[in-house]
Design an enzyme around this catalytic site. Structure first.
Site, mmCIF file in Angstrom:
data_model
loop_
_atom_site.group_PDB
_atom_site.id
_atom_site.type_symbol
_atom_site.label_atom_id
_atom_site.label_comp_id
_atom_site.label_asym_id
_atom_site.label_seq_id
_atom_site.Cartn_x
_atom_site.Cartn_y
_atom_site.Cartn_z
ATOM 1 C CB SER A 69 32.402 0.696 -35.995
ATOM 2 O OG SER A 69 33.518 1.126 -35.288
ATOM 3 C CE LYS A 95 25.174 2.839 -36.197
ATOM 4 N NZ LYS A 95 24.850 1.464 -35.799
ATOM 5 C CB CYS A 371 41.310 5.585 0.709
ATOM 6 S SG CYS A 371 40.547 7.208 0.606
ATOM 7 C CB CYS A 384 38.503 10.368 -2.831
ATOM 8 S SG CYS A 384 39.805 9.939 -1.669
HETATM 9 S S1 IVH Z 1 27.431 4.675 -43.412
HETATM 10 C C1 IVH Z 1 31.841 3.475 -41.295
HETATM 11 N N1 IVH Z 1 24.864 4.501 -43.148
HETATM 12 O O1 IVH Z 1 26.389 1.034 -38.813
HETATM 13 C C2 IVH Z 1 30.703 2.980 -42.033
HETATM 14 N N2 IVH Z 1 26.177 2.926 -41.965
HETATM 15 O O2 IVH Z 1 28.115 1.272 -36.387
HETATM 16 C C3 IVH Z 1 29.842 4.084 -42.501
HETATM 17 N N3 IVH Z 1 24.892 1.306 -40.648
HETATM 18 O O3 IVH Z 1 28.980 -0.966 -39.819
HETATM 19 C C4 IVH Z 1 28.654 3.494 -43.045
HETATM 20 N N4 IVH Z 1 22.922 2.070 -41.203
HETATM 21 O O4 IVH Z 1 26.958 -1.102 -41.247
HETATM 22 C C5 IVH Z 1 26.035 3.976 -42.794
HETATM 23 N N5 IVH Z 1 22.568 4.498 -43.023
HETATM 24 C C6 IVH Z 1 23.733 3.950 -42.687
HETATM 25 C C7 IVH Z 1 23.822 2.826 -41.825
HETATM 26 C C8 IVH Z 1 25.075 2.359 -41.485
HETATM 27 C C9 IVH Z 1 23.573 1.164 -40.513
HETATM 28 C C10 IVH Z 1 25.893 0.468 -39.979
HETATM 29 C C11 IVH Z 1 27.103 0.170 -40.775
HETATM 30 C C12 IVH Z 1 28.266 0.216 -39.834
HETATM 31 C C13 IVH Z 1 27.611 0.431 -38.537
HETATM 32 C C14 IVH Z 1 28.480 1.301 -37.693
#
Ligand code: IVH
Length: 627
Positions: A69, A95, A371, A384
């Site tokens: 992640s 994202k 407490c 506290c």
């Molecule tokens: S780069 C470590 N680019 O977000 C993975 N990820 O919270 C690096 N995601 O599971 C991936 N949009 O599936 C990347 N433009 C983007 C993204 C993206 C969505 C997702 C990805 C990952 C999750 C992490």
């Protein structure tokens, strides 16, 4: 001709599914075979021919490289701090809030497997459904295998059809992607945006995205920016938010140079070369029902607003953060106050502002809610006055201690019981527990009690860096503790001055002061702990000895060793023995007592495949190493 081919393909798909997945064939086997033969004759390259057989949707797929992640940040400072760790530009992209998926193509470019992220190590086979996503290429012109990663999502224009029925497009897309019958999944008009490719010999992230676009993928919108342009790039993506046909919940930044990515590496959870700057989530209005005050391990008493349930970004919210007492007072909250609450990323929602005043005023406590002792205000924070003797603070400190020292089995419920029964009054007392005392507790058998005690006993000797982290001094995290532990033994560390510490590169004035005052405040606890544990110089990788500083995990049945003895031997030689396979593991020792390949071994192999420096050795190699 084309019409004919498409008709044939559709018919074969349908009958294949009726036979394998539905179990109600409408034509005979001979008729079906004839259809397949005809397709083979007119279009031997047809992807449908590779799809025949039962849909494997739902089967477990082990990822070639873990699907990690992303680390998150919420402010420009954190983003800048991240960008300081590498050389060169970053690639910025939205994202996409969908379902992370991996699609594998074989060396002839055929789409052979698609899987969901799952837990990162293993996902679910969704090949049949991904094949039906229109903008996913079914074959590539390549001479080597490629894995493409990206997000399967439901376009907002499609989600319009379901609004009201479903909370958000992500859940719906995830559901549709995992449907067992391929044809129906296609009706949800899912789409795919690629953001990563594995198996390419290229130098930059931007090259990967160019490759993907050139091979027919819809690629996530992106920009290559220099380190001083990161915030502006964030603003540009955020400003385009409403124009995207998908939901976004942040902006992703990735180190552009692959060499730098490799150098930075990954933790067990996320790569260090990427970060997600989270966008602020939905905001909504609700009213305050009450304010609860919790006590942290430092004794800080923090307010949380209990609010009337409100749905924000698809989740029901009933609690919202107020950060500190100062903010509670500034907002002037009362029962019934109308407030605006906003979800920021996945974290606890935040009370943003007061919309309309309420009735019965709520007041800052004058006594510690745990407490009952006096409180003290320090700027915006309420504390506290006697955290050393405050149960909530002690419980939190205790939980921190066992987590850092990896003393397994001491969960919150158990720890509370220990305090309530008076079996412990601070972390040092953990070393005075006996199996007899423990076995008197709820849900505690002799075996479990003995196991807990063994876990404690294993920590009678502890490295200085871990010891420093375990006592819960603010700012004394992994990085700083590592540096401080390198300055000398514990006695020396306890005499460090703020100036001495602050003169070290990468430790600032504030951190130095916090460490020094923290060590002084915890002097009594440190002394009490020293009556039970031996603090040894933190083993470093430079130290001699085959296992100094190494993390070693055992798996499978050991033929010649008792596992506990083998682990003890590792620790005698300066190594560590975590319970699980971790990303920075050095050695996995596979027992020679027979049995199937363990999940630990599979995980280690996967991490290794992703570039982790793990050696997998046999039990006899281990014996040689330590003899
Ligand atoms: S780069 C470590 N680019 O977000 C993975 N990820 O919270 C690096 N995601 O599971 C991936 N949009 O599936 C990347 N433009 C983007 C993204 C993206 C969505 C997702 C990805 C990952 C999750 C992490």
């Amino acid at each position: 001709m084309t019409a004919k081919r498409e008709e044939l393909e559709a018919a074969i798909r349908r009958h294949n599914r009726l036979y394998w997945d539905v179990g109600r064939p409408e034509i005979t086997d001979a008729e079906y075979d004839a259809l397949v033969r005809r397709l083979k004759a007119i279009a031997p390259e047809s992807a449908v021919l590779d799809e025949l057989g039962p849909s494997r949707v739902g089967f477990v797929v082990t990822h070639t490289n873990p699907m990690l992640s992303l680390d998150k940040c919420y402010g420009a400072d954190e983003l800048r701090a991240w960008a300081e760790k590498f050389e060169g530009d970053a690639v910025v992209s939205p994202k996409v809030d969908g379902c992370a998926s991996s699609i594998r193509y074989d060396e002839r470019g055929r789409l052979v497997l698609a899987a969901t992220r799952g837990d990162g190590a293993q996902g679910e086979d969704v090949t049949a459904n991904v094949r039906r996503i229109r903008n996913v290429p079914k074959s590539l012109r390549v001479k080597h295998a490629v894995e493409v990663r990206g997000e399967v999502y439901m376009p907002l224009s499609v989600f319009e059809r379901y609004r009201g029925e479903f909370a958000n497009p992500r859940n719906l897309a995830a559901g549709a992607l995992k449907l067992k019958e391929g044809d129906e999944s296609a009706e949800y008009d899912l789409a795919f945006l690629a953001y990563d490719a594995l198996g390419l010999a290229v130098e930059t992230e931007a090259d990967k995205l160019r490759f993907l676009a050139a091979h027919g993928f819809s690629v996530v919108a992106h920009e290559v920016v220099s380190p001083d342009g990161l915030e502006a790039a964030y603003e540009r993506v955020a400003a385009r938010r409403a124009a995207f046909d998908f939901e976004i919940d942040g902006v992703v930044f990735k180190t552009n140079r692959v060499r730098e990515q490799r150098r930075l590496g990954s933790t067990a959870h996320h790569p260090r070369y990427a970060i997600a700057y989270k966008l602020q989530g939905d905001a909504g209005e609700t009213s305050v029902v009450d304010v609860e005050w919790g006590v942290s391990r430092t004794g800080a008493i923090t307010p949380v607003a209990v609010v009337a349930p409100v749905v924000l970004s698809g989740a029901t919210v009933t609690r919202a953060s107020l950060h500190h007492a100062g903010r509670f007072v500034a907002l002037g909250l009362a029962r019934g106050t109308r407030v605006e609450v906003m979800r920021r990323g996945g974290v606890i929602p935040n009370v943003e502002r007061v919309v309309a005043p309420g009735g019965e005023p709520l007041v800052e406590p004058t006594r510690c809610p745990s407490c009952g002792g006096a409180t003290r205000r320090d700027g915006d924070f309420l504390y506290c006055a006697a955290p050393e003797s405050c149960t909530e603070a002690r419980v939190a400190e205790f939980l921190h201690f066992v987590r850092i020292l990896e003393i397994e089995g001491f969960g919150e419920k158990l720890v509370r019981q220990l305090f309530e029964r008076g079996f412990v009054s601070d972390v040092a007392d953990i070393f005075r527990l006996t199996a007899e005392t423990l076995s008197g507790l709820e849900r505690m058998g002799d075996t479990l009690a003995a196991k807990l005690i063994r876990a404690v006993e294993a920590r009678r000797e502890v490295g200085l860096d871990l010891f420093l982290r375990s006592i819960g001094i603010a700012e004394l995290g992994k990085h700083v503790a590592g540096i401080v532990a390198g300055l000398g033994d514990l006695a020396r560390v306890r005499t460090l001055t703020t100036d001495e510490l602050a003169s070290i590169h990468s430790i600032g004035e504030t951190i130095a002061a916090s460490v020094v005052s923290g060590l002084a405040a915890k002097a009594h606890l440190i002394d009490r702990l020293l009556a039970h544990v031996r603090v040894v110089a933190a083993p470093t990788r430079e130290q001699t000895g085959p296992l100094a500083g190494k993390k070693v995990v055992f798996t499978g049945t050991l033929a010649k060793w008792k596992r506990a003895d083998a682990q003890k031997r590792v620790r005698e030689l300066g190594g560590e023995t975590p319970d699980q396979v971790v990303k920075d593991l050095d050695l996995l020792v596979v027992g020679e007592g027979g049995g199937e390949k363990s999940s630990k071994q599979k995980k280690a192999e996967a991490l290794k495949g992703a570039g982790a420096a793990i050696s997998i050795i046999s039990e006899s190699e281990f014996s040689k190493l330590v003899s």
